[in-house]
Design a protein around this motif. Structure first.
Motif, PDB file in Angstrom:
ATOM      1  N   GLY C 413     -72.469  65.689  56.359  1.00 54.06           N
ATOM      2  CA  GLY C 413     -72.663  66.722  55.336  1.00 54.06           C
ATOM      3  C   GLY C 413     -71.715  67.877  55.577  1.00 54.06           C
ATOM      4  N   PHE C 414     -71.610  68.297  56.843  1.00 56.93           N
ATOM      5  CA  PHE C 414     -70.685  69.413  57.162  1.00 56.93           C
ATOM      6  C   PHE C 414     -69.254  68.970  56.928  1.00 56.93           C
ATOM      7  CE2 PHE C 414     -73.672  69.748  60.990  1.00 56.93           C
ATOM      8  CZ  PHE C 414     -74.691  70.239  60.211  1.00 56.93           C
ATOM      9  N   ALA C 415     -68.971  67.751  57.378  1.00 62.88           N
ATOM     10  CA  ALA C 415     -67.604  67.269  57.269  1.00 62.88           C
ATOM     11  C   ALA C 415     -67.203  67.248  55.801  1.00 62.88           C
ATOM     12  CB  ALA C 415     -67.488  65.877  57.871  1.00 62.88           C
ATOM     13  N   ARG C 416     -68.139  66.849  54.959  1.00 66.18           N
ATOM     14  CA  ARG C 416     -67.839  66.803  53.537  1.00 66.18           C
ATOM     15  C   ARG C 416     -67.502  68.179  52.998  1.00 66.18           C
ATOM     16  NH1 ARG C 416     -71.336  62.859  52.828  1.00 66.18           N
ATOM     17  NH2 ARG C 416     -73.043  64.329  52.713  1.00 66.18           N
ATOM     18  N   ARG C 417     -68.176  69.174  53.588  1.00 64.77           N
ATOM     19  CA  ARG C 417     -67.905  70.554  53.172  1.00 64.77           C
ATOM     20  C   ARG C 417     -66.412  70.858  53.214  1.00 64.77           C
ATOM     21  NH1 ARG C 417     -70.652  75.339  53.674  1.00 64.77           N
ATOM     22  NH2 ARG C 417     -68.935  76.091  54.892  1.00 64.77           N
ATOM     23  N   MET C 418     -65.765  70.258  54.205  1.00 66.66           N
ATOM     24  CA  MET C 418     -64.354  70.563  54.417  1.00 66.66           C
ATOM     25  C   MET C 418     -63.474  69.769  53.455  1.00 66.66           C
ATOM     26  SD  MET C 418     -64.877  72.176  57.366  1.00 66.66           S
ATOM     27  CE  MET C 418     -63.198  72.285  57.918  1.00 66.66           C
ATOM     28  N   ASP C 419     -64.078  68.897  52.738  1.00 66.71           N
ATOM     29  CA  ASP C 419     -63.293  67.862  52.087  1.00 66.71           C
ATOM     30  C   ASP C 419     -63.549  67.873  50.588  1.00 66.71           C
ATOM     31  OD1 ASP C 419     -61.509  65.881  52.214  1.00 66.71           O
ATOM     32  OD2 ASP C 419     -62.937  64.304  52.726  1.00 66.71           O
ATOM     33  N   VAL C 420     -63.226  68.974  49.949  1.00 66.34           N
ATOM     34  CA  VAL C 420     -63.479  69.086  48.520  1.00 66.34           C
ATOM     35  C   VAL C 420     -62.144  69.026  47.793  1.00 66.34           C
ATOM     36  CG1 VAL C 420     -64.511  70.526  46.744  1.00 66.34           C
ATOM     37  CG2 VAL C 420     -65.400  70.583  49.054  1.00 66.34           C
ATOM     38  N   SER C 421     -62.116  68.213  46.764  1.00 66.94           N
ATOM     39  CA  SER C 421     -60.886  68.224  45.960  1.00 66.94           C
ATOM     40  C   SER C 421     -61.273  68.533  44.521  1.00 66.94           C
ATOM     41  CB  SER C 421     -60.174  66.879  46.065  1.00 66.94           C
ATOM     42  OG  SER C 421     -60.974  65.883  45.495  1.00 66.94           O
ATOM     43  N   ILE C 422     -60.557  69.514  43.991  1.00 68.39           N
ATOM     44  CA  ILE C 422     -60.928  70.054  42.684  1.00 68.39           C
ATOM     45  C   ILE C 422     -59.975  69.534  41.623  1.00 68.39           C
ATOM     46  CG2 ILE C 422     -61.054  72.223  41.374  1.00 68.39           C
ATOM     47  CD1 ILE C 422     -63.289  71.745  43.457  1.00 68.39           C
ATOM     48  N   GLU C 423     -60.517  69.108  40.508  1.00 66.87           N
ATOM     49  CA  GLU C 423     -59.663  68.691  39.396  1.00 66.87           C
ATOM     50  C   GLU C 423     -60.376  68.992  38.094  1.00 66.87           C
ATOM     51  OE1 GLU C 423     -59.464  64.329  39.114  1.00 66.87           O
ATOM     52  OE2 GLU C 423     -61.025  64.294  40.623  1.00 66.87           O
ATOM     53  N   GLU C 424     -59.604  68.956  37.021  1.00 63.37           N
ATOM     54  CA  GLU C 424     -60.223  69.127  35.720  1.00 63.37           C
ATOM     55  C   GLU C 424     -60.769  67.772  35.307  1.00 63.37           C
ATOM     56  OE1 GLU C 424     -57.965  71.407  32.648  1.00 63.37           O
ATOM     57  OE2 GLU C 424     -58.695  69.776  31.383  1.00 63.37           O
ATOM     58  N   LEU C 425     -62.009  67.745  34.854  1.00 62.98           N
ATOM     59  CA  LEU C 425     -62.570  66.433  34.559  1.00 62.98           C
ATOM     60  C   LEU C 425     -63.470  66.459  33.332  1.00 62.98           C
ATOM     61  CD1 LEU C 425     -65.700  66.565  35.849  1.00 62.98           C
ATOM     62  CD2 LEU C 425     -64.369  66.502  37.938  1.00 62.98           C
ATOM     63  N   ASP C 426     -63.630  65.257  32.793  1.00 66.15           N
ATOM     64  CA  ASP C 426     -64.464  65.066  31.614  1.00 66.15           C
ATOM     65  C   ASP C 426     -65.828  64.587  32.096  1.00 66.15           C
ATOM     66  OD1 ASP C 426     -65.711  64.310  29.342  1.00 66.15           O
ATOM     67  OD2 ASP C 426     -64.133  62.960  28.619  1.00 66.15           O
ATOM     68  N   LEU C 427     -66.810  65.453  31.963  1.00 66.68           N
ATOM     69  CA  LEU C 427     -68.136  65.166  32.494  1.00 66.68           C
ATOM     70  C   LEU C 427     -68.775  63.973  31.769  1.00 66.68           C
ATOM     71  CD1 LEU C 427     -69.453  66.584  34.799  1.00 66.68           C
ATOM     72  CD2 LEU C 427     -70.712  68.000  33.199  1.00 66.68           C
ATOM     73  N   THR C 428     -68.503  63.872  30.468  1.00 63.14           N
ATOM     74  CA  THR C 428     -69.080  62.781  29.673  1.00 63.14           C
ATOM     75  C   THR C 428     -68.695  61.427  30.266  1.00 63.14           C
ATOM     76  OG1 THR C 428     -68.540  64.216  27.826  1.00 63.14           O
ATOM     77  CG2 THR C 428     -69.361  62.033  27.293  1.00 63.14           C
ATOM     78  N   GLU C 429     -67.410  61.313  30.535  1.00 62.91           N
ATOM     79  CA  GLU C 429     -66.885  60.056  31.066  1.00 62.91           C
ATOM     80  C   GLU C 429     -67.473  59.785  32.458  1.00 62.91           C
ATOM     81  OE1 GLU C 429     -62.809  60.177  32.504  1.00 62.91           O
ATOM     82  OE2 GLU C 429     -63.732  58.696  33.834  1.00 62.91           O
ATOM     83  N   LEU C 430     -67.570  60.878  33.237  1.00 65.49           N
ATOM     84  CA  LEU C 430     -68.081  60.763  34.605  1.00 65.49           C
ATOM     85  C   LEU C 430     -69.534  60.271  34.603  1.00 65.49           C
ATOM     86  CD1 LEU C 430     -67.064  61.795  37.571  1.00 65.49           C
ATOM     87  CD2 LEU C 430     -68.867  63.453  37.220  1.00 65.49           C
ATOM     88  N   ILE C 431     -70.329  60.855  33.727  1.00 65.14           N
ATOM     89  CA  ILE C 431     -71.747  60.477  33.668  1.00 65.14           C
ATOM     90  C   ILE C 431     -71.880  59.025  33.186  1.00 65.14           C
ATOM     91  CG2 ILE C 431     -73.940  60.928  32.510  1.00 65.14           C
ATOM     92  CD1 ILE C 431     -73.072  63.918  32.423  1.00 65.14           C
ATOM     93  N   ARG C 432     -71.077  58.703  32.179  1.00 69.29           N
ATOM     94  CA  ARG C 432     -71.115  57.337  31.638  1.00 69.29           C
ATOM     95  C   ARG C 432     -70.782  56.315  32.727  1.00 69.29           C
ATOM     96  NH1 ARG C 432     -71.436  57.059  26.130  1.00 69.29           N
ATOM     97  NH2 ARG C 432     -70.295  58.956  25.591  1.00 69.29           N
ATOM     98  N   GLU C 433     -69.745  56.622  33.493  1.00 71.63           N
ATOM     99  CA  GLU C 433     -69.311  55.699  34.549  1.00 71.63           C
ATOM    100  C   GLU C 433     -70.376  55.559  35.622  1.00 71.63           C
ATOM    101  OE1 GLU C 433     -65.073  55.557  36.435  1.00 71.63           O
ATOM    102  OE2 GLU C 433     -66.390  56.572  37.859  1.00 71.63           O
ATOM    103  N   THR C 434     -70.936  56.711  36.023  1.00 71.42           N
ATOM    104  CA  THR C 434     -71.948  56.686  37.077  1.00 71.42           C
ATOM    105  C   THR C 434     -73.183  55.905  36.622  1.00 71.42           C
ATOM    106  OG1 THR C 434     -71.153  58.898  37.613  1.00 71.42           O
ATOM    107  CG2 THR C 434     -73.126  58.142  38.747  1.00 71.42           C
ATOM    108  N   ALA C 435     -73.561  56.146  35.377  1.00 73.53           N
ATOM    109  CA  ALA C 435     -74.710  55.424  34.845  1.00 73.53           C
ATOM    110  C   ALA C 435     -74.412  53.929  34.841  1.00 73.53           C
ATOM    111  CB  ALA C 435     -75.032  55.921  33.446  1.00 73.53           C
ATOM    112  N   GLY C 436     -73.139  53.596  34.603  1.00 72.06           N
ATOM    113  CA  GLY C 436     -72.718  52.196  34.593  1.00 72.06           C
ATOM    114  C   GLY C 436     -72.980  51.505  35.918  1.00 72.06           C
ATOM    115  N   PHE C 437     -72.833  52.264  37.028  1.00 72.65           N
ATOM    116  CA  PHE C 437     -73.068  51.675  38.358  1.00 72.65           C
ATOM    117  C   PHE C 437     -74.501  51.153  38.471  1.00 72.65           C
ATOM    118  CE2 PHE C 437     -69.888  54.829  40.383  1.00 72.65           C
ATOM    119  CZ  PHE C 437     -68.848  54.085  39.846  1.00 72.65           C
ATOM    120  N   LEU C 438     -75.404  51.857  37.795  1.00 77.98           N
ATOM    121  CA  LEU C 438     -76.811  51.514  37.951  1.00 77.98           C
ATOM    122  C   LEU C 438     -77.322  50.632  36.819  1.00 77.98           C
ATOM    123  CD1 LEU C 438     -77.937  55.007  39.173  1.00 77.98           C
ATOM    124  CD2 LEU C 438     -77.844  52.925  40.536  1.00 77.98           C
TER     125      LEU C 438
END
Lengths: 208, 132, 574
Positions: C413-438
């Motif tokens: 969890g701490f290590a992840r703190r150090m490891d953030v990458s920021i980008e502009e993203l389309d939340l709709t697509e992200l949610i759709r894809e994630t839902a697809g996994f399940l």
């Protein structure tokens, strides 16, 4: 740096706890062996069980080693007034990177070198720098190759030497620019190893 | 399908771990074949297509995700359960993008593993029915 | 020169521009040189101009200081001469008019008059009476000149013409320089006689001596023919020709500078006599007269040199200080940069540490499996004496592994703190894809997953993989909560601050007590299910990404988790 030190403190606490737990497992395994020896009559799979206990002990040892390295890493973020021990840092680095190297089928060896050499860099900085150098080398080595890391002394400076591919080939590696940049910011020297093979990093002396 | 008929392939370079896992599955009546690297896994899939492949992401040689990709291309019916180190969700998510059924983190609970295998086999069956 | 011009045009160009350039030591050297040059030029040019002007001004002033007294002295001395001659002339004139011809022609009388004259006025050598034909009628003096005829002499003609005559100096019979004063007297009845007196020029010497000149200076009388009337120290004896040409005629006392025949630079002060054929001259060597000037000049030079040295020193010091400051600032900046780079480097070390934490999972997994296997073996084994005790130990090992897992989990969890990458993203697509996994599991369990995603949803700047983990967790939790055949609704709408995403299920819901602890680490209601990442991780991630998370739940009815996310990363991910 503040972030890293914070993480270091947390990691240090965590590894300490982990070592305690691993020690508990070791004790449990020992106790089970005793129990087996004293009241194991009628246990058909006693041998299989015993073998399992042996594996347990081995893996606890492995976990302990890793957590020690992690612990070293955690403390390596702190500046050491008398300088950081280069050999220790390199041992830790090699320990941490060995599996990464193994995944590339390269065996990473820390040569018996000069001990007691110190640098003004934080251990973590020295590790980071040498780590970048290792990455450069690893990218060029063929499967089955051996990469030797040695700590030497040259003119009072601690020098970390990597016996690897030719310096020219290393310079062409994508990570090399980052390595150069890192060496510059840390005021460490970077040059070709003897005969143009591999590279040598001379680490700055402790201030005191 | 009965558990006895499941064909499971376990892939991990941690010998002790994967053989013990196989042994435990066997005690529960599940036959599992064990291989220790990606190349052998591909070979094993080609020889005898398993229902479920439990695949470690971090391995020497061919990486777990690459094995996943190749298996999904050659044998799309094989359901893949990825094993990742704890917390490396990134690999898990990437794996699911590449078509893994699910991912699990080490150390894992054998009961959860068997549950997931069941779901995967179930899903594969339904998918096959839908396909027909 | 062009460089200098450019430098003058933008004196601080070097200081202001290219701050982001890598600063090499050579650049500092150049910069230092330029600043010093500029400072020295800015101070030394006016200083030098001032020094030069001052020098000449001073020199002129000093020269005037020297020349003026000399001029005054010459004037005064000329006046003395004139007075002396006028006095003598009027004495002779008085005698000529006060006595009758007969009285003057009387030898005894004239001798008496002469003795009185000699007593009253110094310098008279003789006195003679000359008749209109030029014959010396009477004579008192050391020479036997009675009866001598002067009719054809120049002075006689001149005195007949002008009434008065002062001669040049001449060597008398006794080889002694003399001057003649002759006065003509005319009575009403037309008788004319001339009184002639001889003066020795010792008086001249005395007047010149009274100027009290310095030893190397020189004053003398010259006639208009250039013959010395008094002896000069440097330019000839009496009656010799002056060794340099006469200066232009002026009755006003004048000073000029010239090189004398001895090769010295001298101030020559002179004045022509309007009444007599004389020029008074005073020569003073420049070197001696300017002695004070030279000391002043020495002082001036010393001050100038000291000033230059001081300016150089100050310029160096100031520049050094300036450069040092710049260097310090540069170093500080570099240090700050280094710190930043360190953080980046360290985050890679953080990744390395995370790798090790992963590694720790391997032995843990093996211990877990082995112990599990040992437990399996024990459970299929009929009772034997140590069985129960062994089972207790096996369980204790399994619990220990579970605890260890918690720790690595936290650490990562701490290590992840150090490891953030920021980008502009389309939340709709992200949610759709994630839902697809399940979708697999949802389909298998006949759970209806609905997505109500606003097509106008703005793109946000955030961490893709972390958000994916968040949604995966939320959906996983929802899936775990609902019974087979249940339903899950994921909706996303724009919000004033950013985006609002809610995951609603019609599952078992949770008690108030559970809700209180839902965001605490390691809290879970699922037993041995799921990926093991609880809502605490989700909570941490959302907070870190600058958003918020809220929960609403009614037992038996369902749970809604609502996430708000900002459009951009407002805060640094510290």
């Amino acid at each position: 740096m503040r972030d890293a030190m914070f993480m270091g403190r947390l990691t240090a606490g965590a590894t300490h706890e982990m070592q305690n737990i691993l020690a508990t497992i070791r004790e449990s395994a020992g106790l089970m062996e005793d129990l087996l020896a004293l009241g194991g009559e009628g246990f058909v799979h006693a041998e299989r069980f015993k073998k399992g206990l042996g594996v347990l002990a081995e893996q606890v040892e492995r976990g302990m080693n890793l957590s020690e390295q992690l612990n070293y890493c955690a403390h390596a973020t702190e500046p050491a007034p008398a300088g950081a021990d280069v050999n220790e840092a390199m041992r830790s680095l090699v320990g941490l990177t060995r599996r990464n190297a193994a995944r590339r089928r390269v065996s990473l060896v820390l040569a018996q070198g000069r001990t007691g050499l110190r640098t003004g860099l934080r251990a973590l900085e020295a590790m980071g720098l040498a780590g970048l150098a290792l990455d450069c080398c690893l990218g060029l080595l063929a499967a089955g190759a051996q990469l030797v890391l040695a700590v030497e002394e040259q003119g009072g400076l601690a020098v970390v030497r990597l016996d690897g591919p030719s310096y020219e080939a290393l310079r062409a590696q994508p990570d090399f620019a980052e390595l150069e940049q890192c060496a510059r910011t840390l005021r460490a020297g970077l040059c070709a190893g003897p005969g143009g093979q591999g590279l040598a990093l001379s680490l700055p002396k402790p201030v005191a | 399908m009965n558990k006895q008929d499941w064909k499971i392939l376990l892939v991990d370079d941690e010998h002790e771990f994967i053989t013990t896992l196989a042994e435990r599955l066997e005690l529960r009546g599940i036959a599992a074949r064990v291989v220790f690297d990606g190349e052998s896994a591909l070979l094993a899939v080609a020889q005898d297509e398993p229902h479920v492949m439990v695949l470690d992401v971090l391995m020497p040689g061919i990486k777990g995700l690459e094995v996943l990709e190749r298996v999904k291309r050659s044998n799309p019916r094989v359901q893949v359960l990825l094993l990742t180190g704890h917390g490396s969700t990134r690999d898990g998510i990437e794996g699911m993008r590449l078509g893994a059924f699910d991912y699990m983190m080490k150390p894992l609970s054998i009961d959860t593993l068997i549950e997931k295998m069941e779901s995967a086999i179930d899903y594969a069956g339904k998918a096959a029915n839908l396909g027909q | 020169m062009r460089k200098l011009a450019a430098l003058i045009k933008h004196p601080l160009r070097e200081l202001t521009s290219d701050v982001d350039d890598a600063v090499s030591p050579e650049r500092y050297t150049t910069l230092r040189r330029n600043i010093i040059a500029l400072m020295v030029a800015a101070t030394l040019i006016p200083l030098s101009v001032m020094a030069v002007l001052n020098y000449y001004e001073h020199q002129n002033a000093m020269a005037r200081e020297i020349q003026n007294p000399l001029r005054v002295l010459v004037n005064k001395t000329k006046n003395s001469f004139e007075l002396f001659l006028a006095e003598r002339t009027s004495t002779v004139s008085l005698i000529a008019s006060a006595y009758t011809y007969a009285e003057l022609a009387d030898e005894q009388k004239l001798a008496r008059i002469f003795s009185v004259m000699k007593r009253e006025f110094e310098g008279f050598v003789d006195l003679g009476l000359i008749d209109e034909h030029g014959t010396q009628v009477n004579y008192v003096g050391p020479y036997a000149l009675a009866g001598k005829n002067y009719a054809d002499q120049r002075w006689f003609q001149e005195v007949r013409l002008k009434g008065k005559y002062v001669s040049d100096v001449f060597m008398g019979l006794r080889k002694f320089p003399h001057v003649i004063i002759a006065v003509q007297h005319m009575t009403e009845d037309g008788r004319t006689w001339i009184l002639r007196a001889t003066l020795d020029t010792r008086q001249f010497e005395r007047i010149i001596a009274s100027m009290s000149l310095e030893p190397d200076a020189d004053a003398f009388l010259v006639n208009t023919q250039g013959l010395l009337q008094t002896s000069s120290n440097n330019y000839g004896k009496v009656l010799e020709k002056l060794t340099f040409p006469l200066p232009p005629l002026t009755f006003e006392p004048t000073v000029l500078t010239m090189i004398d025949p001895l090769g010295r630079e001298v101030f020559l002060a002179y004045a022509y006599f309007p009444e007599a054929d004389f020029v008074l001259m005073a020569a003073k060597p420049r070197s001696s007269s300017l002695k004070t000037w030279y000391t002043v000049r020495g002082d001036l030079l010393f001050i100038f040199v000291a000033g230059v040295a001081l300016v150089l020193f100050a310029a160096m010091r100031v520049t050094d200080a300036l450069i040092r400051r710049m260097k310090e600032a540069e170093d500080r900046r570099e240090l700050a940069l280094r710190e930043v780079e360190h953080s980046q480097k360290l985050s890679s070390i953080g990744r390395l540490a995370a790798g090790v934490a992963h590694e720790v999972n391997n032995p843990l997994a093996i211990i877990n499996e082995k112990t599990g296997l040992m437990k399996d073996i024990l459970s299929i084994q009929p009772d034997f004496p140590a069985k129960e005790k062994l089972l207790v130990q096996v369980d204790s090992v399994l619990r220990a592994v579970e605890r260890c897992r918690g720790i690595t989990h936290r650490m990562l969890g701490f290590a992840r703190r150090m490891d953030v990458s920021i980008e502009e993203l389309d939340l709709t697509e992200l949610i759709r894809e994630t839902a697809g996994f399940l979708a697999n599991e949802a389909m298998h369990r006949k759970v209806d997953v609905q997505l109500d995603l606003d097509p106008e949803l703005p793109r946000i700047v955030s961490d893709r993989s972390q958000l994916q983990q968040v949604f995966l967790n939320l959906l996983n939790n929802a899936l775990a909560a609902v019974a087979d055949g249940g339903s899950i609704m994921v909706s996303a709408q724009p919000d004033e601050a950013g985006v609002l995403v809610s995951v609603k299920d019609n599952g078992c819901g949770m008690s108030d007590e559970t809700m209180k602890h839902i965001f605490e680490p390691f809290f879970t209601t699922k037993k041995g299910k799921g990926t093991g990442l609880g809502l605490s991780i989700t909570y941490g991630i959302i907070k870190r990404l600058g958003g918020d998370i809220a929960v609403e739940s009614t037992q038996g009815v369902g749970t809604t988790l609502t996430i708000t996310l900002p459009k951009g990363q407002r805060e640094a991910l510290a």
